[in-house]
Structures are given as structure tokens and as C-alpha cells.
Design a protein around this motif. Structure first.
Motif, PDB file in Angstrom:
ATOM      1  N   ARG A 268       0.826  -1.226   0.000  1.00 36.74           N
ATOM      2  CA  ARG A 268       0.000   0.000   0.000  1.00 36.74           C
ATOM      3  C   ARG A 268       0.852   1.264   0.000  1.00 36.74           C
ATOM      4  NH1 ARG A 268      -4.416   0.709   4.223  1.00 36.74           N
ATOM      5  NH2 ARG A 268      -5.252   2.114   2.662  1.00 36.74           N
ATOM      6  N   ILE A 269       1.960   1.248   0.762  1.00 33.21           N
ATOM      7  CA  ILE A 269       2.770   2.470   0.900  1.00 33.21           C
ATOM      8  C   ILE A 269       3.305   2.994  -0.448  1.00 33.21           C
ATOM      9  CG2 ILE A 269       4.940   3.378   1.912  1.00 33.21           C
ATOM     10  CD1 ILE A 269       2.542   3.217   3.882  1.00 33.21           C
ATOM     11  N   PRO A 270       3.874   2.140  -1.338  1.00 36.07           N
ATOM     12  CA  PRO A 270       4.383   2.700  -2.612  1.00 36.07           C
ATOM     13  C   PRO A 270       3.288   3.419  -3.409  1.00 36.07           C
ATOM     14  CG  PRO A 270       5.167   0.462  -2.306  1.00 36.07           C
ATOM     15  CD  PRO A 270       4.164   0.709  -1.223  1.00 36.07           C
ATOM     16  N   LYS A 271       2.011   3.042  -3.210  1.00 41.49           N
ATOM     17  CA  LYS A 271       0.917   3.708  -3.934  1.00 41.49           C
ATOM     18  C   LYS A 271       0.488   5.005  -3.212  1.00 41.49           C
ATOM     19  CE  LYS A 271      -3.030   3.975  -6.406  1.00 41.49           C
ATOM     20  NZ  LYS A 271      -3.467   5.269  -5.958  1.00 41.49           N
ATOM     21  N   LEU A 272       0.496   4.981  -1.868  1.00 40.01           N
ATOM     22  CA  LEU A 272      -0.110   6.085  -1.116  1.00 40.01           C
ATOM     23  C   LEU A 272       0.867   7.164  -0.674  1.00 40.01           C
ATOM     24  CD1 LEU A 272      -2.452   3.992   1.230  1.00 40.01           C
ATOM     25  CD2 LEU A 272      -3.018   5.021  -0.954  1.00 40.01           C
ATOM     26  N   TRP A 273       2.163   6.845  -0.657  1.00 42.10           N
ATOM     27  CA  TRP A 273       3.151   7.821  -0.170  1.00 42.10           C
ATOM     28  C   TRP A 273       4.235   7.973  -1.230  1.00 42.10           C
ATOM     29  CZ3 TRP A 273       8.348   7.436   1.968  1.00 42.10           C
ATOM     30  CH2 TRP A 273       8.743   8.583   2.672  1.00 42.10           C
ATOM     31  N   HIS A 274       4.501   9.219  -1.645  1.00 45.67           N
ATOM     32  CA  HIS A 274       5.421   9.410  -2.770  1.00 45.67           C
ATOM     33  C   HIS A 274       6.815   9.855  -2.333  1.00 45.67           C
ATOM     34  CE1 HIS A 274       2.025   8.593  -5.190  1.00 45.67           C
ATOM     35  NE2 HIS A 274       1.354   9.632  -4.742  1.00 45.67           N
TER      36      HIS A 274
END
Length: 724
Positions: A268-274
Motif C-alpha cells: 500500500r505504501i508505494p501507492k499512497l506515499w510518494h
């Protein structure tokens, strides 16, 4: 000994072990039985009595939710469930089903890693099921399926076991197809549900029982047993809740098939946090590290008359402690954590500290939903964007002039509690405008201002929100600063549909670009943007883009933030009628700037940018778009003619018509401006037997013959003079 332990102590003990946490939401089409279903889960956890489960709707706290019989606000609760001798902490969010309150679903999805998609066995997949699924998959939330109201198939429709299975297969296949269609092959395959594995359950939330294939095999229960239970005269179905209690079956499936926070954050993190994934912050987010830097994302604000502002959010990394000094990245300000809560239905329990991976409440922050709370300024999480935009507005004013200051304060609170509502002040008339998702949304807000906030108000009839755009590419236009020393040149062109869709799906993230993103450049190049230009994307704002293609401008970097500020302001209020702009590509092509920084401050650059973009739009055939909704009408076949007549009388367009048994489903596209009073017209045309629900929403060109008339109407309403 464990039995005597208080719920809050059990929750506190388990919340430290990430592998034993599940953060989940329940989502569904309206009236498919979500809140009744949550009651049963609470009952299973010993938080309410068995007699009330299925009837009390304890997660609907507000007076209007009880009166209307629908969920309006999402509600959080933490509970403990045991599977194979191990205790698990389930942080659950119950979400609203009506499309007007869908913004709450979108925000809840940021906080959870898995969801239970609830589908009514007799109605099947409905438009809002598709919308909630889309919201979940956009946030990379994994679904499992619960087919509810199976008792109706047996008692009312009297289906045989084979017919029931056929119906289930149809629901499951449609859901799996929908998942692939929305999420694409790769992610879609990971999110598929399967009967054999047990990620599909079915049952009756009202009668407190549920089954899955692994559970049936383990306990030796068959379809025939269920049918027999409903055919008996002595209410044998009551035995089912003892043989297969709903909370046990569902929560077993949740623990087995939905990920714990550590596993979910990996993808989820690679999609939600840039931010930089290799940095300390990135690594700590990916592993949900309780000892790493703090990352708390706020998903809901409730203003409590006693406790003040309570922010609910998901703690992705770090540990939050009472008294901690924190930084609000979007508001760019410091704050202090005054109190920390965990949820227990309507009750909040105060605790001292909570480690990462949990859903918590925090007091003392004064933030907004979507805010990222950290210890130091850093890259915030991606903005939470809802699939639909507010399309209906009402003007609201206090009945007593002395209530005006109170009303302004109340509107500020309303906006915080529900960011789906847009509050603006009409400077010319002094009116306050509230924009919402639909008539019901605004009615609920207005009613709450009166009953819960205690301000007597009167409101105008609903007004539609339009969008401004252009019909062709413009010539290059110049904007000049008031001191005449700075010249900025702009072009404007319509955005290709493929880019608009990519923004809508979340493939292109909104916000200002801070570093070179080659993945984004290649994506834009594939969509037809010149690759050199694609590298120079500066901002994606409310469905519009700004590129900068100047050459050799040494001072440009110093004024870029000012250009972006004013670009966003023009996109919020376009030149035709000060309505928001959509589907525009604005390019800063060239500029001549004064050598001395003192001559290129905000008071000089802002007017030049505004004038440049507006002049360019004026040469590109500016026009209005209106909100158009695709609706699904359902009614007995004999009312087909009435519905067609209704659609054509409202400037609508019939798209599809399907007959199944004695019912007909009609898909039609209608402008929002023509939909006021649609529910009443539908009720009287079909003798109360027809219903409609929203499938999709978009903005489309307003017919040519109406353009000037509507522009004039809006300008008159806003009191705009010729040059404004």
C-alpha cells in the motif's frame, strides 16, 4: 483470568502485536444490511446483548441516522476475537451506503487494509457496490465477500439449493470480474474472492448466522440443513445462530484472508506515499515500524461538545504518546497531542500510547481529514480524493442577524466534519454557500445545523455547480504585471479524455510535482503529451494540469510557487462565471522577468498569471460543462413506459434496458439540473414501486442553446459585473 480482563486492557495488550491486528471496513449498497451486520459482530465480541443484535443498529449514533434508518457517518470500533487459541484485535469501521455520503467511505478506506463487501442475495451487485469496491481498490484495500439476506431466498423466493447456488455463483463471478475490471490484471488477481478458500461467506445478518465452505466442511452443515431450518414451523432457524454464529464465521474469514498491517503496508505504501522508499521514513512505513518516525493519517474529524475536536486516523508508523509535539504537513503548523483514544462503539477509552498499525482517536490537533501528522516536516501521504465531486449548492443564512458569527463558526466545523461539503462565502451578497453530493446530503447538513448546532437558518432552493473549460487550443496570450516589467506567456488547450480518466482512477496523483518522475513522464507520453513537455509537469489540480516549457529563465524558479498559487486560484474560479475549471492543460511557454527581485513579488506576479491564463482561455472558445449522472432505474416491467417518459422529459438519454423476470432495469444519463424532484416524480409514476441509484457521474458539455442563458443566470446570481 482473561475473561475478567477489561476490554480496553485486552485491546491495549494485543495492539502491540502487528501480526494479530486486522483493520477492516464494512461497505455495501444502501439497505443491504451493513449496520445490522456490524451489530452482530459487536454482539459476538460481548459488547452488546444477544437479543438486540441485528436490531439495535448501535453504530448509528446520530438522531437523524435512527430516524431515517440509514447510516450517514462512518463509525469506528475495536474488538477482540479468538481463533485457534490466539487473540486478534479487529479495528472495524462501519461506512454509509447512500451515495451522497460516499466521501466518508473513501476516507475510511485510507485507514483500513481489508474490507467486507456486503451484497444482498436477492438484489445482487448494485451500483453502489461497484462504487465502494472502486474506492477500496483505489486505496489497495483487499476485499472479502458476504452475501446477506439468504433467508429471503428461502422464505420469499422459495429457491431450491441448486437455484441458490446458481445465484451465489452469479454474484461471486460478477464481483471477481468487477475487481479485474477496476484494478487491472495484476492487482485484480490478488484481490479475487473464492468460495473454496472461504473468502466468500453467506448468511443472514438479521437472523445472526453465516457460513463459508471451510466452516460447513468442518461442522458438517449442508445447504439442505439451512433450507430445512426455514421450512419448519417452530422457528428452527433460531438454531442456526448457535450452530454457525455470524461473528465467528466472518471474523475467522477476516483473520484468515485479510492482511495484517505489516503485510498490507508493503504494497500500500508505494501507492499512497510518494516519498523516498529507501529513506529511514520509507523503510519504517513499509515495515509498519513502531519505533520509527511517526506517520499518522487523519481520516475523520468529530467535534464533540465536551471533548472538543477528535481526529480519527490510521497510525502507519511510529508510536503516538500523550503530550507529543507533532507537525501538521498540509496545514504547515505545530500541535500537541492532548489525549489518545481507542474506540469501543460510541464510547472512547482514553489510553496513554498506541503503536503503529492501529486506528486511533487523537484530541488537540485541530487538523482536517487527509492531514499527515509527523514529528518533522516531510512528504505527506497522497491526498484523499473522492470519486464524485459536489454538484449541488444551497445558499444558507441565519434567521437572526445576531446568529451570524455563530453560523460562520458552525460552517467551519461542518466543513471539517465532512470534507465532502464545500463551504464558500459569496462576497458580493454575504451569503454562505454549501455544496454537497446531492439533495439528501444538503438536507442532512442543514438539519444538523438546526438541531445539533442550534442555529436557526433558512436556505435557498438547490443550485447546480457547473464547470468551465475550453473547446479548442488557444493562441499564446500574454499577462503583464501592474508595473509592466514582467511578462508571462500562456497557452490553454482541452485535456485529452485518456488523461482525465487516468487522474480519476488515481493513476496520476493530484498535487504539485517536486522532483523528476520518469514513470509519470512515460505515462503522459503514452497518452499523447510530447515527452519533453511531459517532463515539465508542475501541478495537477482539480482535474487540470500546468506545464512549464520556458527556456533559459534564471529567475523563474523564484516565482514558480507564485505561478502555481495563481494557477490554482484561476482553476477554482474561471473567467466565464467564476465556476471551477476542468479538463484544462495550461502551459507557461515563455516569460520576461525583471532583474531585481523586489519588482517581481506576489503583487506583481499574481495579476500577470491571472491575466495570462484568462486571456488565453478567452481565445480558446470557453464553454460551460454541466454535471451529468448515469442512473439505474428499477421497477416492475409494466412501468417501463413511465420511466422512459420521465427520462426524456428531463433532457435524459436512455442507455440500456434489461428485463429479468418481472423486473426491468433501465440505465439512463440525466443532467443534475433536471433531477430536482426526480424521486417524487418516480414514486408517483411507478406507484412507489420504482427506485433509482447512481452509477457514475461526469461533466459534459451544456447544450449550445443553453450556454449563454446559464452563464447569464450564474453571473446575475453572483452579482458579477461585466469586467469581473
Amino acid at each position: 483470568m482473561i475473561m475478567a480482563e477489561k476490554m480496553v486492557d485486552r485491546v491495549m495488550r494485543i495492539m502491540k502485536n502487528k501480526a494479530q491486528i486486522r483493520n477492516i471496513a464494512i461497505c455495501a449498497h444502501i439497505d443491504h444490511g451493513k449496520t445490522t451486520f456490524s451489530d452482530n459482530l459487536l454482539c459476538g465480541a460481548g459488547m452488546m446483548s444477544e437479543e438486540l443484535a441485528g436490531k439495535a443498529r448501535v453504530l448509528d449514533f446520530h438522531e437523524d441516522e435512527i430516524q431515517r434508518g440509514i447510516t450517514i457517518d462512518s463509525a469506528s470500533v475495536s474488538m477482540v476475537h479468538e481463533l485457534e487459541g490466539k487473540e486478534y484485535l479487529i479495528n472495524l469501521i462501519d461506512t454509509p451506503g447512500h451515495v451522497d455520503f460516499g466521501g466518508d467511505v473513501t476516507r475510511a478506506m485510507r485507514a483500513v487494509d481489508g474490507c467486507i463487501v456486503l451484497v444482498c442475495a436477492s438484489e445482487g451487485i448494485m451500483p453502489q457496490t461497484e462504487t465502494v469496491l472502486r474506492q477500496a481498490l483505489k486505496e489497495r484495500v483487499k476485499p472479502i465477500l458476504f452475501i446477506n439476506k439468504v433467508d429471503r431466498l428461502i422464505k420469499e423466493l422459495q429457491l431450491t439449493p441448486e437455484q441458490m447456488q446458481e445465484r451465489f455463483v452469479k454474484v461471486i463471478t460478477s464481483l471477481n470480474q468487477l475487481i479485474i475490471q477496476i484494478a487491472g490484471e495484476e492487482q485484480g488477481k490478488r484481490a479475487q474472492v473464492s468460495v473454496q478458500e472461504g473468502s466468500v461467506c453467506f448468511g443472514s445478518a438479521y437472523h445472526n448466522w453465516a457460513l463459508s465452505v471451510p466452516y460447513m466442511q468442518k461442522k458438517g452443515i449442508s445447504f439442505k440443513d439451512i433450507i430445512q431450518a426455514y421450512k419448519g414451523v417452530n422457528e428452527e432457524h433460531k438454531e442456526l445462530k448457535k450452530k454457525a454464529p455470524i461473528h465467528e464465521v466472518i471474523l475467522n474469514a477476516v483473520i484468515t484472508h485479510l492482511p495484517n498491517p505489516e503485510v498490507a503496508q508493503q504494497y500500500r505504501i508505494p501507492k499512497l506515499w510518494h516519498g523516498e522508499l529507501e529513506s529511514e521514513e520509507g523503510k519504517s512505513l513499509l515495515t509498519c515500524n513502531p519505533d520509527g518516525p511517526l506517520f499518522l493519517v487523519i481520516t475523520k474529524i468529530v467535534v464533540d461538545p465536551q471533548a472538543g475536536e477528535i481526529a480519527t486516523g490510521r497510525l502507519f508508523a511510529g508510536t503516538v504518546k500523550k503530550g507529543l509535539s507533532v507537525y501538521l504537513n498540509r496545514a504547515k503548523q505545530n500541535a500537541r497531542v492532548q489525549q489518545i483514544f481507542i474506540y469501543n462503539g460510541a464510547k472512547r477509552e482514553i489510553v496513554d500510547n498506541v503503536p503503529s498499525g492501529n486506528i486511533i482517536g487523537v484530541a488537540g490537533l485541530k487538523s482536517m481529514p487527509g492531514e499527515t501528522i509527523t514529528l518533522q516536516p516531510t512528504e505527506p501521504f497522497e491526498e484523499i480524493t473522492h470519486l464524485f465531486e459536489p454538484v449541488v449548492t444551497i445558499a444558507i443564512e441565519a434567521k437572526k442577524p445576531s446568529d451570524l458569527p455563530k453560523l460562520v463558526e458552525v460552517l467551519r466545523v461542518v466543513n471539517k466534519e465532512d470534507p465532502g461539503v464545500k463551504v464558500t462565502i459569496n462576497e458580493e451578497t454575504g451569503e454562505h454557500l454549501i455544496s454537497g453530493m446531492g439533495e439528501l446530503h444538503l438536507e442532512v447538513i442543514e438539519n444538523r445545523i438546526r438541531t445539533e448546532k442550534g442555529v436557526e437558518v433558512k436556505s435557498s432552493p438547490p443550485i447546480v455547480v457547473y464547470r468551465e473549460t475550453v473547446g479548442k487550443a488557444s493562441a499564446e496570450a500574454m499577462g503583464k504585471s501592474p508595473n509592466k516589467h514582467n511578462h508571462l506567456f500562456f497557452t490553454v488547450e482541452p485535456m485529452p479524455d485518456v488523461i482525465t480518466q487516468a487522474i480519476g482512477k488515481g493513476d496520476i496523483s493530484p498535487g504539485r510535482t517536486k522532483k523528476k518522475d520518469f514513470g509519470l513522464r512515460d505515462k503522459l507520453a503514452e497518452m499523447g503529451i510530447d515527452s519533453k513537455k511531459a517532463e515539465k509537469l508542475k501541478d495537477v489540480y482539480q482535474g487540470n494540469m500546468l506545464f512549464e516549457t520556458t527556456r533559459g529563465q534564471v529567475h523563474l524558479i523564484e516565482i514558480m510557487e507564485l505561478v502555481l498559487d495563481m494557477f490554482e486560484e484561476v482553476m477554482r474560479a474561471g473567467p466565464l462565471a467564476r465556476e471551477p475549471c476542468t479538463k484544462l492543460i495550461v502551459t507557461l511557454t515563455d516569460c520576461k522577468l525583471h532583474e531585481d527581485a523586489i519588482h517581481r513579488g506576489p503583487s506583481q506576479i499574481y495579476p500577470a498569471v491571472r491575466e495570462g491564463i484568462k486571456e488565453a482561455m478567452a481565445t480558446a472558445r470557453p464553454l460551460l460543462f454541466e454535471p451529468v449522472q448515469t442512473l439505474l432505474f428499477e421497477a416492475p416491467v409494466e412501468y417501463t413506459g413511465e420511466i422512459s417518459k420521465l427520462v426524456s422529459s428531463k433532457r435524459g438519454q436512455l442507455l440500456d434496458m434489461q428485463q429479468e423476470g418481472t423486473m426491468v432495469s433501465i440505465k439512463a444519463k440525466l443532467p443534475v439540473a433536471e433531477q430536482f424532484g426526480l424521486s417524487n416524480a418516480l414514486r408517483s409514476g411507478t406507484e412507489g414501486r420504482g427506485s433509482n441509484s447512481l452509477i457514475d457521474q461526469s461533466f459534459e458539455k451544456l447544450p449550445e442553446e443553453l450556454q449563454q442563458k446559464i452563464i447569464k443566470q450564474i453571473r446575475d446570481r453572483k452579482g458579477l459585473t461585466e469586467n469581473q
